[in-house]
Design a protein around this motif. Structure first.
Motif, PDB file in Angstrom:
ATOM      1  N   GLY A  28       0.849  -1.532  -0.398  1.00 28.31           N
ATOM      2  CA  GLY A  28       0.204   0.216   0.125  1.00 28.31           C
ATOM      3  C   GLY A  28       1.071   1.027  -0.001  1.00 28.31           C
ATOM      4  O   GLY A  28       2.381   1.220  -0.091  1.00 28.31           O
ATOM      5  N   GLY A  29      -0.024   1.979   0.428  1.00 33.37           N
ATOM      6  CA  GLY A  29       1.370   3.204   0.626  1.00 33.37           C
ATOM      7  C   GLY A  29       0.419   4.333   1.783  1.00 33.37           C
ATOM      8  O   GLY A  29      -0.786   3.786   2.432  1.00 33.37           O
ATOM      9  N   GLY A  30       1.348   5.556   2.124  1.00 34.27           N
ATOM     10  CA  GLY A  30       0.419   6.441   3.171  1.00 34.27           C
ATOM     11  C   GLY A  30       1.705   7.908   2.903  1.00 34.27           C
ATOM     12  O   GLY A  30       1.690   7.766   1.982  1.00 34.27           O
ATOM     13  N   ALA A  31       0.305   8.303   4.048  1.00 31.33           N
ATOM     14  CA  ALA A  31       1.289   9.785   3.698  1.00 31.33           C
ATOM     15  C   ALA A  31       2.083  10.318   5.854  1.00 31.33           C
ATOM     16  O   ALA A  31       1.484   9.449   6.532  1.00 31.33           O
ATOM     17  N   ASN A  32       3.097  10.961   5.756  1.00 32.67           N
ATOM     18  CA  ASN A  32       3.404  11.069   7.501  1.00 32.67           C
ATOM     19  C   ASN A  32       3.758  13.037   7.120  1.00 32.67           C
ATOM     20  O   ASN A  32       3.891  13.587   5.868  1.00 32.67           O
ATOM     21  N   TYR A  33       2.993  13.214   8.512  1.00 30.97           N
ATOM     22  CA  TYR A  33       3.473  14.666   8.563  1.00 30.97           C
ATOM     23  C   TYR A  33       4.520  14.854   9.827  1.00 30.97           C
ATOM     24  O   TYR A  33       4.362  13.743  10.508  1.00 30.97           O
ATOM     25  N   SER A  56       4.694   1.159   0.757  1.00 33.31           N
ATOM     26  CA  SER A  56       4.995   0.303   1.646  1.00 33.31           C
ATOM     27  C   SER A  56       4.420  -0.941   1.236  1.00 33.31           C
ATOM     28  O   SER A  56       3.518  -1.249   1.049  1.00 33.31           O
ATOM     29  N   TYR A  57       5.523  -1.703   2.036  1.00 31.07           N
ATOM     30  CA  TYR A  57       5.502  -3.428   1.800  1.00 31.07           C
ATOM     31  C   TYR A  57       5.650  -4.038   3.183  1.00 31.07           C
ATOM     32  O   TYR A  57       6.427  -3.540   3.882  1.00 31.07           O
ATOM     33  N   GLN A  58       4.679  -4.762   3.665  1.00 37.69           N
ATOM     34  CA  GLN A  58       4.834  -5.379   4.982  1.00 37.69           C
ATOM     35  C   GLN A  58       4.666  -7.197   4.759  1.00 37.69           C
ATOM     36  O   GLN A  58       3.857  -7.194   3.797  1.00 37.69           O
ATOM     37  N   HIS A  59       5.028  -7.777   5.660  1.00 38.19           N
ATOM     38  CA  HIS A  59       5.309  -8.879   5.944  1.00 38.19           C
ATOM     39  C   HIS A  59       4.731  -9.771   7.507  1.00 38.19           C
ATOM     40  O   HIS A  59       5.904  -9.484   7.981  1.00 38.19           O
ATOM     41  N   MET A 125     -10.030  -2.689   8.239  1.00 30.32           N
ATOM     42  CA  MET A 125     -11.239  -1.908   8.544  1.00 30.32           C
ATOM     43  C   MET A 125     -12.471  -3.014   7.398  1.00 30.32           C
ATOM     44  O   MET A 125     -13.867  -2.884   7.550  1.00 30.32           O
ATOM     45  N   LEU A 126     -11.828  -3.464   6.406  1.00 26.81           N
ATOM     46  CA  LEU A 126     -12.484  -4.112   5.763  1.00 26.81           C
ATOM     47  C   LEU A 126     -11.878  -5.643   5.486  1.00 26.81           C
ATOM     48  O   LEU A 126     -10.723  -5.795   5.626  1.00 26.81           O
ATOM     49  N   PRO A 127     -12.743  -6.452   5.621  1.00 26.76           N
ATOM     50  CA  PRO A 127     -10.831  -8.498   4.950  1.00 26.76           C
ATOM     51  C   PRO A 127     -10.634  -7.955   3.662  1.00 26.76           C
ATOM     52  O   PRO A 127     -11.013  -7.372   2.986  1.00 26.76           O
ATOM     53  N   SER A 128      -9.498  -7.724   4.572  1.00 25.13           N
ATOM     54  CA  SER A 128      -8.026  -7.715   3.295  1.00 25.13           C
ATOM     55  C   SER A 128      -7.365  -6.440   3.402  1.00 25.13           C
ATOM     56  O   SER A 128      -6.560  -5.931   2.611  1.00 25.13           O
ATOM     57  N   VAL A 129      -8.038  -5.244   4.014  1.00 25.53           N
ATOM     58  CA  VAL A 129      -8.099  -3.630   4.166  1.00 25.53           C
ATOM     59  C   VAL A 129      -7.720  -2.991   5.481  1.00 25.53           C
ATOM     60  O   VAL A 129      -8.451  -3.423   6.523  1.00 25.53           O
ATOM     61  N   TYR A 130      -6.383  -2.619   5.102  1.00 27.61           N
ATOM     62  CA  TYR A 130      -5.767  -2.624   7.211  1.00 27.61           C
ATOM     63  C   TYR A 130      -5.196  -0.942   6.405  1.00 27.61           C
ATOM     64  O   TYR A 130      -4.937  -0.714   5.800  1.00 27.61           O
ATOM     65  N   VAL A 131      -5.256   0.061   8.097  1.00 31.93           N
ATOM     66  CA  VAL A 131      -4.936   1.531   8.266  1.00 31.93           C
ATOM     67  C   VAL A 131      -4.550   1.029   9.231  1.00 31.93           C
ATOM     68  O   VAL A 131      -4.650   0.685  10.262  1.00 31.93           O
ATOM     69  N   ASP A 132      -3.104   2.007   8.805  1.00 34.88           N
ATOM     70  CA  ASP A 132      -2.086   1.061   9.854  1.00 34.88           C
ATOM     71  C   ASP A 132      -2.334   3.131  10.588  1.00 34.88           C
ATOM     72  O   ASP A 132      -1.514   4.071   9.335  1.00 34.88           O
ATOM     73  N   LEU A 133      -2.493   3.551  11.526  1.00 36.85           N
ATOM     74  CA  LEU A 133      -1.621   4.361  12.208  1.00 36.85           C
ATOM     75  C   LEU A 133      -0.385   4.490  13.433  1.00 36.85           C
ATOM     76  O   LEU A 133      -0.452   3.643  13.898  1.00 36.85           O
ATOM     77  N   LEU A 163      -2.524   2.920   4.037  1.00 35.45           N
ATOM     78  CA  LEU A 163      -3.681   2.160   3.892  1.00 35.45           C
ATOM     79  C   LEU A 163      -2.998   1.276   2.954  1.00 35.45           C
ATOM     80  O   LEU A 163      -2.719   1.340   2.470  1.00 35.45           O
ATOM     81  N   ARG A 164      -3.607   0.050   3.219  1.00 36.99           N
ATOM     82  CA  ARG A 164      -2.532  -1.832   2.701  1.00 36.99           C
ATOM     83  C   ARG A 164      -4.122  -2.545   2.444  1.00 36.99           C
ATOM     84  O   ARG A 164      -4.403  -2.764   3.285  1.00 36.99           O
ATOM     85  N   PHE A 165      -2.995  -3.311   1.947  1.00 33.75           N
ATOM     86  CA  PHE A 165      -4.259  -4.451   0.855  1.00 33.75           C
ATOM     87  C   PHE A 165      -3.148  -5.915   1.248  1.00 33.75           C
ATOM     88  O   PHE A 165      -1.912  -5.707   0.918  1.00 33.75           O
ATOM     89  N   ALA A 166      -4.201  -7.599   1.661  1.00 35.27           N
ATOM     90  CA  ALA A 166      -2.936  -8.367   2.267  1.00 35.27           C
ATOM     91  C   ALA A 166      -3.613  -8.479   0.736  1.00 35.27           C
ATOM     92  O   ALA A 166      -4.591  -8.478  -0.132  1.00 35.27           O
ATOM     93  N   LEU A 167      -2.454  -9.365   0.061  1.00 36.67           N
ATOM     94  CA  LEU A 167      -2.696  -9.973  -1.018  1.00 36.67           C
ATOM     95  C   LEU A 167      -2.660 -11.668  -0.527  1.00 36.67           C
ATOM     96  O   LEU A 167      -2.444 -12.487   0.424  1.00 36.67           O
TER      97      LEU A 167
END
Length: 167
Positions: A28-33, A56-59, A125-133, A163-167
């Motif tokens: 996914g991708g995102g923004a930082n302040y 961003s990539y997470q495992h 937030m939804l199946p396979s959809v993650y919000v990371d704060l 916002l990241r999507f699980a594969l």
């Protein structure tokens, strides 16, 4: 400190090389302040805060994860910078981690890497959809800025969302 962090990162990767395909991949991708810890106005730098953007990539394996990012900082202390970075994360919904990266400005990489500590909240937030704060504290030794005769302390605090999507 450098050797300890490198050893921890290497150990985390070695422990799980047999199970690299197991676990969950997230992209996914995102923004930082971001804001500099020190008041840089005294050093003649007007821009001591700003926004950055990342892919961003997470495992994740159960409670242990790795993250690899490429960050664009379009106005980092008056200059555009890029920062490839990697983290080892522990937790699940609430997590913490440590990582390191390297700033690239004006076509050159910094002599020394930066180190970071992170805490965050991973919400499905939804199946396979993650919000990371998340919140990061980045340790930088110093930065020699263009048209500036002095090195400045560039320790920085980042507040971000991805916002990241699980594969």
């Amino acid at each position: 400190m450098n050797r300890l962090l490198m050893a921890i990162l290497a150990l985390g990767l070695v422990l799980f090389t047999a199970d690299l395909q197991a676990g969950e991949h997230r992209i996914g991708g995102g923004a930082n302040y971001w804001v500099a810890v020190d008041d840089l106005d005294e050093e003649g730098v007007d821009d001591d805060d700003g926004f950055s953007y990342l892919v961003s990539y997470q495992h994740w394996w159960d409670f242990l994860g790795i993250e690899v990012d490429m960050e664009l900082l379009p106005d980092r202390f008056g200059e555009t910078a890029y920062a490839p970075e990697a983290y080892i994360l522990v937790g699940s919904t609430i997590y913490a981690g440590a990582g390191m990266g390297l700033i690239r400005t004006d076509g050159d990489f910094a002599d020394d890497p930066f180190y970071a500590f992170r805490v965050g909240l991973n919400l499905e937030m939804l199946p396979s959809v993650y919000v990371d704060l998340s919140a990061n504290y980045r340790f930088n030794d110093s930065a020699q800025l263009e048209d500036d005769d002095t090195d400045i302390d560039t320790d920085t605090i980042f507040f971000g969302a991805a916002l990241r999507f699980a594969l």
